[in-house]
Write a protein that holds these residues in place. Structure first.
Motif, PDB file in Angstrom:
ATOM      1  N   TYR A  51      12.168  13.459   8.685  1.00 38.82           N
ATOM      2  CA  TYR A  51      11.426  12.380   9.010  1.00 38.82           C
ATOM      3  C   TYR A  51      11.355  12.251   7.644  1.00 38.82           C
ATOM      4  N   SER A  52      10.227  10.855   7.718  1.00 36.97           N
ATOM      5  CA  SER A  52       9.873  10.176   5.653  1.00 36.97           C
ATOM      6  C   SER A  52       8.440  10.345   6.329  1.00 36.97           C
ATOM      7  N   VAL A  53       8.104  10.471   4.726  1.00 36.78           N
ATOM      8  CA  VAL A  53       5.940  10.948   4.935  1.00 36.78           C
ATOM      9  C   VAL A  53       5.857  10.194   4.343  1.00 36.78           C
ATOM     10  N   PHE A  54       5.228   9.135   4.395  1.00 30.26           N
ATOM     11  CA  PHE A  54       4.412   7.588   3.595  1.00 30.26           C
ATOM     12  C   PHE A  54       3.251   7.976   2.552  1.00 30.26           C
ATOM     13  N   HIS A  55       3.481   8.226   2.087  1.00 29.21           N
ATOM     14  CA  HIS A  55       1.868   8.153   1.058  1.00 29.21           C
ATOM     15  C   HIS A  55       1.216   6.975   0.814  1.00 29.21           C
ATOM     16  N   LEU A  56      -0.050   6.793   0.898  1.00 34.42           N
ATOM     17  CA  LEU A  56      -0.138   5.186   0.678  1.00 34.42           C
ATOM     18  C   LEU A  56      -1.217   5.118  -0.833  1.00 34.42           C
ATOM     19  N   VAL A  57      -1.629   3.973  -1.012  1.00 34.60           N
ATOM     20  CA  VAL A  57      -2.622   4.720  -2.598  1.00 34.60           C
ATOM     21  C   VAL A  57      -3.641   4.309  -1.837  1.00 34.60           C
ATOM     22  N   ASN A  58      -4.287   4.463  -0.132  1.00 38.85           N
ATOM     23  CA  ASN A  58      -5.899   5.129  -0.201  1.00 38.85           C
ATOM     24  C   ASN A  58      -5.256   6.978   0.263  1.00 38.85           C
ATOM     25  N   LYS A  59      -4.362   7.417  -0.192  1.00 41.77           N
ATOM     26  CA  LYS A  59      -4.241   8.985   0.382  1.00 41.77           C
ATOM     27  C   LYS A  59      -3.577   9.813   0.919  1.00 41.77           C
ATOM     28  N   ASP A  60      -3.534   8.675   2.079  1.00 38.24           N
ATOM     29  CA  ASP A  60      -3.638   8.892   3.509  1.00 38.24           C
ATOM     30  C   ASP A  60      -1.672   9.166   3.604  1.00 38.24           C
ATOM     31  N   LYS A  61      -1.797   9.477   4.416  1.00 39.59           N
ATOM     32  CA  LYS A  61      -0.104  10.082   4.488  1.00 39.59           C
ATOM     33  C   LYS A  61       0.456  10.147   5.931  1.00 39.59           C
ATOM     34  N   ILE A  62       1.725   9.361   5.732  1.00 36.40           N
ATOM     35  CA  ILE A  62       1.707   9.413   7.766  1.00 36.40           C
ATOM     36  C   ILE A  62       3.498   9.592   7.974  1.00 36.40           C
ATOM     37  N   THR A  63       3.456  10.391   8.772  1.00 39.94           N
ATOM     38  CA  THR A  63       4.578  10.999   9.472  1.00 39.94           C
ATOM     39  C   THR A  63       6.064  10.436   9.883  1.00 39.94           C
ATOM     40  N   VAL A  64       7.201   9.707   9.576  1.00 40.60           N
ATOM     41  CA  VAL A  64       7.516   8.735  10.855  1.00 40.60           C
ATOM     42  C   VAL A  64       8.694  10.040  11.164  1.00 40.60           C
ATOM     43  N   SER A  65       9.115   9.639  12.243  1.00 41.24           N
ATOM     44  CA  SER A  65      10.387  10.075  12.313  1.00 41.24           C
ATOM     45  C   SER A  65      11.936   9.714  12.305  1.00 41.24           C
ATOM     46  N   LYS A  66      11.778   9.172  11.279  1.00 42.82           N
ATOM     47  CA  LYS A  66      12.796   8.416  10.888  1.00 42.82           C
ATOM     48  C   LYS A  66      13.856   9.039   9.553  1.00 42.82           C
ATOM     49  N   VAL A  67      14.725   9.138   8.929  1.00 43.19           N
ATOM     50  CA  VAL A  67      15.568   9.729   8.233  1.00 43.19           C
ATOM     51  C   VAL A  67      15.503   8.155   7.036  1.00 43.19           C
ATOM     52  N   LEU A  68      15.026   8.493   5.383  1.00 39.73           N
ATOM     53  CA  LEU A  68      14.128   7.975   4.594  1.00 39.73           C
ATOM     54  C   LEU A  68      15.509   6.644   4.511  1.00 39.73           C
ATOM     55  N   LYS A  69      17.311   6.521   4.893  1.00 38.37           N
ATOM     56  CA  LYS A  69      17.609   5.628   4.454  1.00 38.37           C
ATOM     57  C   LYS A  69      17.575   4.441   5.136  1.00 38.37           C
ATOM     58  N   GLU A  70      16.773   4.437   6.171  1.00 38.27           N
ATOM     59  CA  GLU A  70      16.585   3.675   7.274  1.00 38.27           C
ATOM     60  C   GLU A  70      15.391   2.616   6.542  1.00 38.27           C
ATOM     61  N   SER A  74      15.777  12.682  -1.739  1.00 40.71           N
ATOM     62  CA  SER A  74      14.631  12.521  -0.916  1.00 40.71           C
ATOM     63  C   SER A  74      13.913  12.096  -1.461  1.00 40.71           C
ATOM     64  N   SER A  75      13.475  10.749  -2.273  1.00 41.22           N
ATOM     65  CA  SER A  75      12.075   9.722  -3.081  1.00 41.22           C
ATOM     66  C   SER A  75      12.332   8.225  -2.942  1.00 41.22           C
ATOM     67  N   ILE A  76      12.140   7.886  -1.980  1.00 42.01           N
ATOM     68  CA  ILE A  76      12.051   6.352  -2.616  1.00 42.01           C
ATOM     69  C   ILE A  76      10.299   5.697  -3.467  1.00 42.01           C
ATOM     70  N   VAL A  77      10.289   5.088  -4.187  1.00 44.73           N
ATOM     71  CA  VAL A  77       8.907   4.561  -5.094  1.00 44.73           C
ATOM     72  C   VAL A  77       9.060   3.302  -4.683  1.00 44.73           C
ATOM     73  N   ASN A  78       7.764   2.974  -4.927  1.00 40.62           N
ATOM     74  CA  ASN A  78       7.626   1.156  -5.097  1.00 40.62           C
ATOM     75  C   ASN A  78       7.445   1.314  -7.039  1.00 40.62           C
ATOM     76  N   LEU A  79       7.753   0.154  -7.023  1.00 40.24           N
ATOM     77  CA  LEU A  79       7.543   0.479  -8.389  1.00 40.24           C
ATOM     78  C   LEU A  79       6.417  -0.474  -9.299  1.00 40.24           C
ATOM     79  N   ASP A 105       0.642  -1.471  -0.494  1.00 40.05           N
ATOM     80  CA  ASP A 105      -0.109  -0.301   0.053  1.00 40.05           C
ATOM     81  C   ASP A 105       0.769   1.253  -0.071  1.00 40.05           C
ATOM     82  N   ILE A 106       2.104   0.980   0.131  1.00 37.15           N
ATOM     83  CA  ILE A 106       3.207   2.160   0.069  1.00 37.15           C
ATOM     84  C   ILE A 106       3.518   2.028  -1.523  1.00 37.15           C
ATOM     85  N   VAL A 107       2.892   3.930  -1.291  1.00 37.90           N
ATOM     86  CA  VAL A 107       3.075   4.219  -3.314  1.00 37.90           C
ATOM     87  C   VAL A 107       4.670   5.050  -3.074  1.00 37.90           C
TER      88      VAL A 107
END
Length: 259
Positions: free
Chosen positions: A173-192, A208-213, A163-165
């Protein structure tokens, strides 16, 4: 009575596990709580510890970095983590068990009961191998969920990997964009998350970006290499990551067609 320590960089995780153990596992005495691997080493140096409840993904050194300092014949590990992708590595590290956050009370009780019985037995190779075989069975079942737990301050959001787009960096911080348009902000860096998520499915395309293929719709080079996802989001690909991206797309297409 088993002397135990809790090692976790998240305050909520430390306090909630401490509470669960206090309320449900009478034979566990918490000898100390550490926020980092460095603090855990200090506790191990000054205390006789039977059991470590050890988080894996922590800033700086992760939980696996503590393993070489653990005298396996005396101290045993139950990993606690939000990421089931660590399963195989947990087996290789000879952990007694592996608990996925948010920690279920019944699973915690079961893990503590197994640890109590195991520690009471003589440390023969037969018993060691049997413990690892049991862990392998448990992990094979847990791994089927393909979910991660994202700390949200008050607890955890349990999210399916599929479900992670995409994930974007926002300072530390890392902001997760989900398929249902929700966003979840997590206090961890993207590298983790780059290290955690399945490498065949997720790719870092920019600092600044990771994508789900799974959600890649098209890509073009009109204004530099740009991705367009099925959600309509447009993501820039940095020049130095462009060739890696093209190779990953090719291999992912072949991987996907083989399913």
């Amino acid at each position: 009575m088993l002397n135990a320590i809790i090692v976790d960089d998240e305050e909520f995780a430390r306090s909630s596990l401490y509470f669960l153990l206090q309320e449900n596992c009478e034979n566990i005495h918490i000898s100390g709580i550490a926020k980092s691997v460095g603090e855990a080493r200090n506790l191990l140096a000054h205390n006789t510890i039977d059991l470590i409840f050890l988080d894996i993904a922590m800033p700086g050194e992760n939980g696996f970095d503590l393993i070489p300092q653990i005298e396996s014949s005396k101290t045993h590990v139950i990993f606690t983590t939000a990421y089931d992708q660590y399963a195989l590595k947990a087996i290789k590290a000879n952990a007694l068990d592996y608990l996925l956050k948010p920690i279920d009370i019944d699973e915690l009780k079961e893990a503590v009961n197994k640890a109590t019985k195991y520690i009471a037995l003589s440390k023969t190779e037969h018993n060691k191998n049997e413990g690892l075989q049991n862990l392998a069975v448990n992990l094979s079942e847990k791994n089927e969920t393909r979910k991660i737990s994202l700390p949200n301050g008050q607890g955890y959001s349990l999210v399916s990997i599929d479900d992670i787009v995409h994930i974007e960096a926002d300072s530390n911080y890392s902001v997760f964009h989900l398929v249902n348009k929700d966003k979840i902000t997590v206090s961890k860096v993207l590298k983790e998350y780059e290290e955690i998520l399945p490498a065949h499915q997720f790719i870092r395309v920019h600092k600044s970006s990771i994508v789900n293929l799974n959600y890649l719709r098209e890509y073009n080079s009109k204004n530099g290499l740009e991705l367009i996802l099925k959600t309509g989001d447009k993501i820039a690909v940095s020049r130095r990551r462009a060739s890696d991206f093209m190779e990953k797309v090719k291999s992912y297409t072949n991987f996907d067609s083989d399913k």
